[in-house]
Design a protein around this motif. Structure first.
Motif, PDB file in Angstrom:
ATOM      1  N   TYR A 263      83.053 169.461  23.363  1.00 37.09           N
ATOM      2  CA  TYR A 263      83.105 168.501  22.160  1.00 37.09           C
ATOM      3  C   TYR A 263      81.954 167.293  22.059  1.00 37.09           C
TER       4      TYR A 263
ATOM      5  N   CYS B  52      88.987 169.134  12.923  1.00 40.33           N
ATOM      6  CA  CYS B  52      87.552 168.111  13.017  1.00 40.33           C
ATOM      7  C   CYS B  52      86.785 167.623  12.129  1.00 40.33           C
TER       8      CYS B  52
ATOM      9  N   VAL C 154      80.682 172.145  20.390  1.00 41.25           N
ATOM     10  CA  VAL C 154      80.341 171.530  18.643  1.00 41.25           C
ATOM     11  C   VAL C 154      80.172 170.354  18.816  1.00 41.25           C
TER      12      VAL C 154
ATOM     13  N   TYR D 245      80.439 173.377   7.086  1.00 45.48           N
ATOM     14  CA  TYR D 245      81.782 173.546   7.676  1.00 45.48           C
ATOM     15  C   TYR D 245      81.443 174.668   8.194  1.00 45.48           C
TER      16      TYR D 245
ATOM     17  N   GLY E 153      80.461 167.331  16.757  1.00 47.50           N
ATOM     18  CA  GLY E 153      81.089 165.755  15.874  1.00 47.50           C
ATOM     19  C   GLY E 153      80.724 164.893  14.977  1.00 47.50           C
TER      20      GLY E 153
ATOM     21  N   GLY F 193      85.915 172.737  11.763  1.00 50.40           N
ATOM     22  CA  GLY F 193      85.148 171.919  11.005  1.00 50.40           C
ATOM     23  C   GLY F 193      84.897 171.143   9.820  1.00 50.40           C
TER      24      GLY F 193
ATOM     25  N   VAL G  70      79.655 170.056  12.637  1.00 51.11           N
ATOM     26  CA  VAL G  70      79.904 168.706  11.507  1.00 51.11           C
ATOM     27  C   VAL G  70      78.359 167.533  11.695  1.00 51.11           C
TER      28      VAL G  70
END
Length: 315
Positions: A90, A251, A132, A205, A134, A218, A171
């Protein structure tokens, strides 16, 4: 399952046995945040995107035009056997200048990384199959050119330390919304493959089914820090697939538990934010971990019930 959230303050001492590093290609310098031209351009983009975004929310169109699976399943391996282990990385608030972005990307893309805790104990970690992002994947404002130079190229060049490209899910943060999410959608929501990653999401998302009853959701909070109705409906359908004993990593682009202390909301009644509805009414106690960036540091909070609230904004 393990989630690696790099704390950049410890990056120089992470690797126990540093090997020879590849030549670092030249890249863009850090954003000159105090430059009057940069401030004026960013302010104008913020004003325009805020005005247009409130009148024409592209998420409503994407919900119709871009069908997406209810969840991307990482709970099983390629032979459909339950996974015992999944490594996931992340990173939030990246894409400012080459030095910072490439430094974090090198740690994320490393095939293995030994992390020493405060007591001196060393924990071996592996490069994640899933990556991911963020929020705020580029600075100061989103465009195809800025994403390419400040985000795509550093991560692609850092991949030379790994054989396999991770699956990337992103995201969007407020800086990603400054062009109306056009560049973000083009880069992360069209199944594109770069030399650094492979994308799978079709909307801004997503939901990931992880091993051992874990889920990662997310969200897209847009510029008004809220979810659109189609997104709420999507996560309501996801919630029906989450069993009673399952746990959720949520998230969001911003750490609401901190910002609400600074800017507490007055009673809004039926106009309350959809993000509150999602957290409190749809997911409830199933959320065991809140994960966000936006604030450019690493900090972990724990409430009386043991729920983790983590800010990892050092990308």
């Amino acid at each position: 399952m393990a989630v690696r959230t790099p704390d950049v303050s410890t990056l120089p001492g992470l690797r126990e046995k540093p090997g020879p590093l590849p030549d670092v290609p030249p890249g863009k310098p850090m954003v000159a945040w105090y430059d009057p031209g940069v401030l004026a351009k960013t302010g104008m983009k913020t004003l325009l995107s805020g005005t247009i975004g409130r009148q024409a929310d592209r998420r409503l169109l994407d919900a119709v035009a871009r069908p997406q699976p209810l969840a991307f399943d990482y709970s099983e391996d390629d032979d459909h056997h339950p996974r015992e282990e999944l490594w996931l990385d992340y990173v939030a608030d990246l894409g400012d200048g080459w030095d910072s972005t490439y430094a974090v990307a090198s740690a994320v893309m490393a095939p293995a990384l030994d992390v020493r805790d405060a007591s001196g104990k060393v924990h071996p970690t592996k490069g994640g199959e899933v990556l991911v992002f963020g929020g705020d994947e580029v600075y100061p404002t989103a465009s195809v050119e800025e994403y390419q130079a400040r985000t795509v190229v550093p991560y692609a060049d850092a991949l030379n330390r790994r054989r396999h490209r991770p699956h990337l899910f992103a995201v969007p943060g407020n800086h990603d919304w400054y062009d109306g999410l056009v560049s973000f959608t083009r880069l992360f929501c069209q199944g594109r493959r770069s030399q650094g990653w492979r994308t799978k999401q079709q909307r801004s998302y997503f939901a990931l089914r992880l091993p051992h009853g874990w889920w990662l959701l997310g969200t897209d909070m847009q510029l008004d820090s809220d979810l659109d109705a189609s997104q709420v409906e999507f996560f309501q359908k996801v919630a029906k697939e989450i069993h009673g004993t399952d746990r959720v990593i949520l998230c969001n682009a911003e750490p609401a538990w901190i910002k609400q202390q600074v800017q507490p909301r007055a009673g809004r009644g039926f106009m309350d934010h959809n993000i509150d509805f999602l957290e409190q009414k749809v997911l409830g106690k199933k959320v065991s971990v809140f994960l966000a960036g936006d604030l450019h540091h690493y900090r972990r909070h724990e409430d009386a019930e043991g729920r983790q609230k983590i800010v990892a904004g050092g990308g």
